[in-house]
Design an enzyme around this catalytic site. Structure first.
Site, PDB file in Angstrom:
ATOM      1  N   SER A 182       8.340  21.776  30.220  1.00  0.00           N
ATOM      2  CA  SER A 182       7.310  21.122  30.994  1.00  0.00           C
ATOM      3  C   SER A 182       7.193  19.667  30.726  1.00  0.00           C
ATOM      4  O   SER A 182       7.544  19.093  29.733  1.00  0.00           O
ATOM      5  CB  SER A 182       5.913  21.995  30.695  1.00  0.00           C
ATOM      6  OG  SER A 182       4.883  21.149  31.348  1.00  0.00           O
ATOM      7  N   TYR A 195      -0.507  24.307  24.092  1.00  0.00           N
ATOM      8  CA  TYR A 195       0.505  24.446  24.996  1.00  0.00           C
ATOM      9  C   TYR A 195       1.550  23.349  25.036  1.00  0.00           C
ATOM     10  O   TYR A 195       2.898  23.369  24.874  1.00  0.00           O
ATOM     11  CB  TYR A 195       0.060  24.705  26.483  1.00  0.00           C
ATOM     12  CG  TYR A 195       1.094  24.651  27.355  1.00  0.00           C
ATOM     13  CD1 TYR A 195       1.878  25.793  27.813  1.00  0.00           C
ATOM     14  CD2 TYR A 195       1.560  23.552  28.473  1.00  0.00           C
ATOM     15  CE1 TYR A 195       2.957  26.123  28.654  1.00  0.00           C
ATOM     16  CE2 TYR A 195       2.348  23.927  29.156  1.00  0.00           C
ATOM     17  CZ  TYR A 195       3.174  25.055  29.403  1.00  0.00           C
ATOM     18  OH  TYR A 195       4.045  25.231  30.127  1.00  0.00           O
TER      19      TYR A 195
END
Length: 210
Positions: A182, A195
């Site tokens: 990501s 995250y």
């Protein structure tokens, strides 16, 4: 200022990503117009996709299913995972898509499923580490268990999967490792401390591996 520099870096990374996607889209379009086959013959590949029951993992499975390869779909969501496999087998009129319930937060579950794949299907030649979870909470609001699970699924699972399937790839001098990360694996984002940290680790793992 620091924020301006960070914004510029993020924009630059997005431009690079879009350029890469456009290049591959253009090559595939030209190949399609010419009536050619896929840029790579995948018919003999055995491909493992994690997090295949929904979202991006499901979309990846839908795209790859039409290339004649064998797909192993792993997800903790057994119901939707089985449904995806059934739909793809029907759409491709084949029996090459296999659904397996696997808890990626558990090393034992990963090794058990890996052995089952090797015993019943064969040696995986491509791993797509796609599964990921996100809490969307500030660090203070994240429970210890939530942080642990984020790292278990988003990065530690990659280690156990690679340890299970990489040896046969090296022995056969043939294999592919795909790590789905990501932009949060390149830049820190508010309320995504766990995250972002896990995605940074996944990027580091892949870069060090190659």
């Amino acid at each position: 200022s620091k924020s301006f520099m960070l914004t510029r870096q993020v924009i630059f990374q997005y431009i690079i990503l879009i350029s890469i996607l456009l290049k591959h889209w253009f090559y595939n379009l030209i190949n399609l117009i010419k009536g050619g086959s896929p840029l790579k013959d995948l018919s003999s590949e055995i491909i493992l996709i994690t997090g295949a029951a929904n979202g991006l993992g499901r979309s990846i499975a839908q795209q790859l299913a039409h290339f004649g390869c064998t797909l192993i779909l792993w997800d903790v969501d057994e119901v939707n995972n089985v449904r995806v496999a059934q739909e793809l087998n029907q759409a491709t009129k084949s029996k090459h898509i296999h659904a397996m319930k696997c808890d990626l937060s558990s090393r034992e579950s990963i090794y058990e499923c890996a052995k089952k794949v090797q015993d019943t299907v064969g040696n995986v030649t491509m791993v797509i580490n796609n599964a990921g979870i996100v809490s969307g909470k500030s660090l203070i609001d994240c429970s210890d268990a939530s942080i642990q699970r984020t790292f278990d699924v988003n990065v530690l699972a990659h280690f156990w999967i690679l340890k299970a399937f990489l040896p046969s790839m090296l022995d056969n001098n043939h294999g592919h490792i795909v790590t789905v990360s990501s932009i949060a694996g390149c830049y820190g984002v508010s309320k995504l401390v766990d995250y972002c940290s896990s995605k940074f680790a996944a990027v580091g793992l892949h870069e060090a591996l190659t």
